[in-house]
Design a protein around this motif. Structure first.
Motif, PDB file in Angstrom:
ATOM      1  N   ALA A  41      32.867  43.986  49.284  1.00  0.00           N
ATOM      2  CA  ALA A  41      33.838  44.767  48.521  1.00  0.00           C
ATOM      3  C   ALA A  41      33.373  46.210  48.343  1.00  0.00           C
ATOM      4  O   ALA A  41      34.168  47.156  48.468  1.00  0.00           O
ATOM      5  CB  ALA A  41      34.069  44.120  47.158  1.00  0.00           C
ATOM      6  N   ALA A  42      32.082  46.399  48.058  1.00  0.00           N
ATOM      7  CA  ALA A  42      31.571  47.762  47.886  1.00  0.00           C
ATOM      8  C   ALA A  42      31.633  48.544  49.196  1.00  0.00           C
ATOM      9  O   ALA A  42      32.001  49.730  49.207  1.00  0.00           O
ATOM     10  CB  ALA A  42      30.134  47.713  47.366  1.00  0.00           C
ATOM     11  N   THR A  97      31.148  45.966  41.867  1.00  0.00           N
ATOM     12  CA  THR A  97      31.572  46.855  42.952  1.00  0.00           C
ATOM     13  C   THR A  97      31.862  48.246  42.419  1.00  0.00           C
ATOM     14  O   THR A  97      31.479  49.256  43.030  1.00  0.00           O
ATOM     15  CB  THR A  97      32.824  46.289  43.642  1.00  0.00           C
ATOM     16  N   THR A 132      30.158  40.977  46.771  1.00  0.00           N
ATOM     17  CA  THR A 132      29.980  42.307  46.201  1.00  0.00           C
ATOM     18  C   THR A 132      29.635  43.321  47.280  1.00  0.00           C
ATOM     19  O   THR A 132      30.166  44.442  47.291  1.00  0.00           O
ATOM     20  CB  THR A 132      28.874  42.282  45.133  1.00  0.00           C
ATOM     21  N   ARG A 133      28.741  42.954  48.203  1.00  0.00           N
ATOM     22  CA  ARG A 133      28.394  43.856  49.303  1.00  0.00           C
ATOM     23  C   ARG A 133      29.638  44.190  50.141  1.00  0.00           C
ATOM     24  O   ARG A 133      29.871  45.353  50.497  1.00  0.00           O
ATOM     25  CB  ARG A 133      27.327  43.222  50.191  1.00  0.00           C
ATOM     26  N   VAL A 156      32.646  40.514  40.455  1.00  0.00           N
ATOM     27  CA  VAL A 156      32.640  41.274  41.713  1.00  0.00           C
ATOM     28  C   VAL A 156      33.303  42.632  41.511  1.00  0.00           C
ATOM     29  O   VAL A 156      32.816  43.660  42.016  1.00  0.00           O
ATOM     30  CB  VAL A 156      33.343  40.476  42.828  1.00  0.00           C
TER      31      VAL A 156
END
Length: 210
Positions: free
Chosen positions: A156-157, A70, A153-154, A66
């Motif tokens: 965190a990004a 990210t 990931t979405r 992740v």
């Protein structure tokens, strides 16, 4: 540090999926065997010491994935988000899962008994049943893990981009405020020749007319 490509990312996640599936399925299969669901045979070593280290390693791999993914997305925010597709890699993941299970059980047997116990005891059940159960666990783990990693990931990004935007706006506002302050102060400063260019006489001359 060079950003890993998507092929490396997929191999990374496939390894994580294999370890996760082995660590999650192993205690369940052994519990069913110890309960006598597969007959009276001795199919386990009656220990689950190997599960916690394996799960900890799987969590570390997931967190590292992740983080790396990210960072790549934040570096290239306009790049399309590619979802994980591990289903075509299922045979390789299942093979890696069995390898991880064998390593886990062998190390556990050495720690508990002082030596490997041999045979198919590492499977935790009759061979056919164990392969079917571990195969099902592999499918479920791959599907759940890919969804969880994509969602993490979405999130965190998005959070990283939001934080960066806030800091960029604050820095821009600070620079703009400093420039405005400098411009106002510079405009308010009297010119050295301004007093000499006016038509009004100095006060001490006006007080004593000629």
């Amino acid at each position: 540090m060079i950003a890993p490509d998507m092929a490396t990312m997929l191999a990374f996640v496939a390894t994580d999926a294999a370890i996760s599936a082995a660590a999650l399925a192993d205690p369940l299969v052994e519990a069913a065997s110890n309960a006598g669901l597969f007959g009276r045979g001795n199919y386990t070593d009656h220990s689950s010491l190997d599960v916690l280290p394996a799960l900890a390693g799987a969590l570390v791999l997931a967190a590292l994935y992740v983080f790396l993914r990210t960072r790549a997305l934040v570096t290239r925010p306009r790049a399309p988000f590619a979802r994980l597709r591990l289903v075509p890699m299922f045979p390789a993941i299942f093979g890696a899962q069995l390898g991880a299970l064998f390593a886990m059980e062998t190390l556990e047997q050495i720690a508990v008994a002082g030596h490997p116990l041999g045979g198919a005891l590492w499977l935790g059940a009759p061979v056919g049943v164990a392969l079917a159960l571990h195969g099902g666990a592999c499918i479920l783990t791959v599907c759940a893990l890919t969804r969880a990693l994509d969602a993490a990931t979405r999130t965190a990004a998005g959070a990283a981009l939001l934080i960066r935007a806030i800091f960029v706006r604050r820095a821009f506002a600070r620079v703009r405020s400093q420039r405005l302050h400098f411009a106002v102060a510079h405009a308010a400063r009297p010119h050295p020749l301004a007093a000499r260019g006016g038509k009004r006489a100095p006060p001490f001359l006006a007080a004593f007319p000629s």
